[in-house]
Design a protein around this motif. Sequence first.
Motif, short mmCIF file in Angstrom:
data_model
loop_
_atom_site.label_atom_id
_atom_site.label_comp_id
_atom_site.label_asym_id
_atom_site.label_seq_id
_atom_site.Cartn_x
_atom_site.Cartn_y
_atom_site.Cartn_z
N ASN A 51 0.66 -1.21 -0.17
CA ASN A 51 -0.08 0.14 0.08
C ASN A 51 1.02 1.19 0.03
O ASN A 51 0.25 2.44 0.22
CB ASN A 51 -1.02 -0.11 1.14
CG ASN A 51 -0.21 0.18 2.57
OD1 ASN A 51 0.83 0.24 2.60
ND2 ASN A 51 -1.05 0.19 3.64
N TYR A 131 -4.28 3.18 4.01
CA TYR A 131 -5.09 3.12 5.24
C TYR A 131 -4.35 3.35 6.69
O TYR A 131 -4.45 4.22 7.48
CB TYR A 131 -5.84 1.79 5.43
CG TYR A 131 -6.45 1.65 6.68
CD1 TYR A 131 -7.91 2.27 6.74
CD2 TYR A 131 -6.25 0.66 7.64
CE1 TYR A 131 -8.83 2.01 7.58
CE2 TYR A 131 -7.22 0.71 8.77
CZ TYR A 131 -8.32 1.35 8.78
OH TYR A 131 -9.20 1.32 9.89
N TYR A 138 -0.42 -2.39 8.97
CA TYR A 138 -1.18 -2.39 7.70
C TYR A 138 -0.47 -2.13 6.47
O TYR A 138 -0.37 -1.13 5.84
CB TYR A 138 -2.18 -1.32 7.97
CG TYR A 138 -3.08 -1.64 9.03
CD1 TYR A 138 -4.24 -2.13 8.86
CD2 TYR A 138 -2.95 -1.18 10.43
CE1 TYR A 138 -5.25 -2.34 9.81
CE2 TYR A 138 -3.70 -1.42 11.56
CZ TYR A 138 -4.87 -1.68 10.96
OH TYR A 138 -5.72 -2.16 12.27
N SER A 141 -3.63 -2.57 2.86
CA SER A 141 -4.86 -1.68 2.65
C SER A 141 -4.54 -0.40 2.30
O SER A 141 -4.01 0.23 2.73
CB SER A 141 -5.57 -1.59 4.02
OG SER A 141 -7.02 -1.33 3.68
N GLY A 153 -12.14 1.47 1.66
CA GLY A 153 -10.61 0.83 1.70
C GLY A 153 -10.40 -0.86 1.31
O GLY A 153 -11.48 -1.42 1.23
N GLY A 154 -9.61 -1.14 0.75
CA GLY A 154 -9.23 -2.43 0.10
C GLY A 154 -7.86 -2.84 -0.05
O GLY A 154 -7.14 -2.06 0.04
N ASP A 155 -7.67 -4.28 0.00
CA ASP A 155 -6.43 -4.92 -0.39
C ASP A 155 -5.51 -4.21 -1.66
O ASP A 155 -6.56 -4.38 -2.76
CB ASP A 155 -6.33 -6.27 -0.42
CG ASP A 155 -6.57 -6.83 1.06
OD1 ASP A 155 -6.14 -6.10 2.02
OD2 ASP A 155 -7.04 -8.06 1.15
#
Length: 201
Positions: A51, A131, A138, A141, A153-155
């Motif tokens: 991310n 995120y 994290y 995300s 939010g998402g992978d």
Amino acid sequence: MKKALKTAARGTVFPYAGEKWVVLEHDPAGRTLCLRLEVIPDKPFDEDNRNNFAISSSKEWMNGPYLDNLIDAVKGPHAFLQTELDLTADDGLKDYGTCTVTIFSLTVDQYRRNRDVIPLVDDWYWLSTAYSTAANGYEHSARLVRDGGTLSGGDAYYGGDGLRPACYLDSDLLISVDSEDTGIGPQEAGTIVAELVEQFG
């Protein structure tokens, strides 16, 4: 009709480099932040599920093949400007620092500032903001915009969302504006309507 980009109202849609762009904001440095009108579908934030936008596959693609195609479409000197993108995570962590880019996904802060003039689209699309960060547990995300304009939010590896490239253009660029396109955004339109109601009842 041709006019300087710096005179275009927020929300104005104009063609450049084979794409349609939306004017978001002008800054004192002579740059104008613009957003692609449509989403490029089915593009992950990062193919390796990271991310951090600075090392993402989306950043490499937008500043590689995609930017090359834009410059080729201009057929001469272009108005695309490099910028330092702030990669502060949504929770305020600054582990990812900044990165130098020409084409990028909007940050959450840029999106929030300009939400009033960003047209809704049918697709979900990534922002460049994480995120939180890998150091905080994290690493996968990232933030995204849903079709209703709300944030989610998402992978990062998920390829069902898309990219909506943004850029800074030289504000002295001469752009073509449809004579029927007033470039008036929702806030400006609301002000005009209120003044007409007050004047004419």
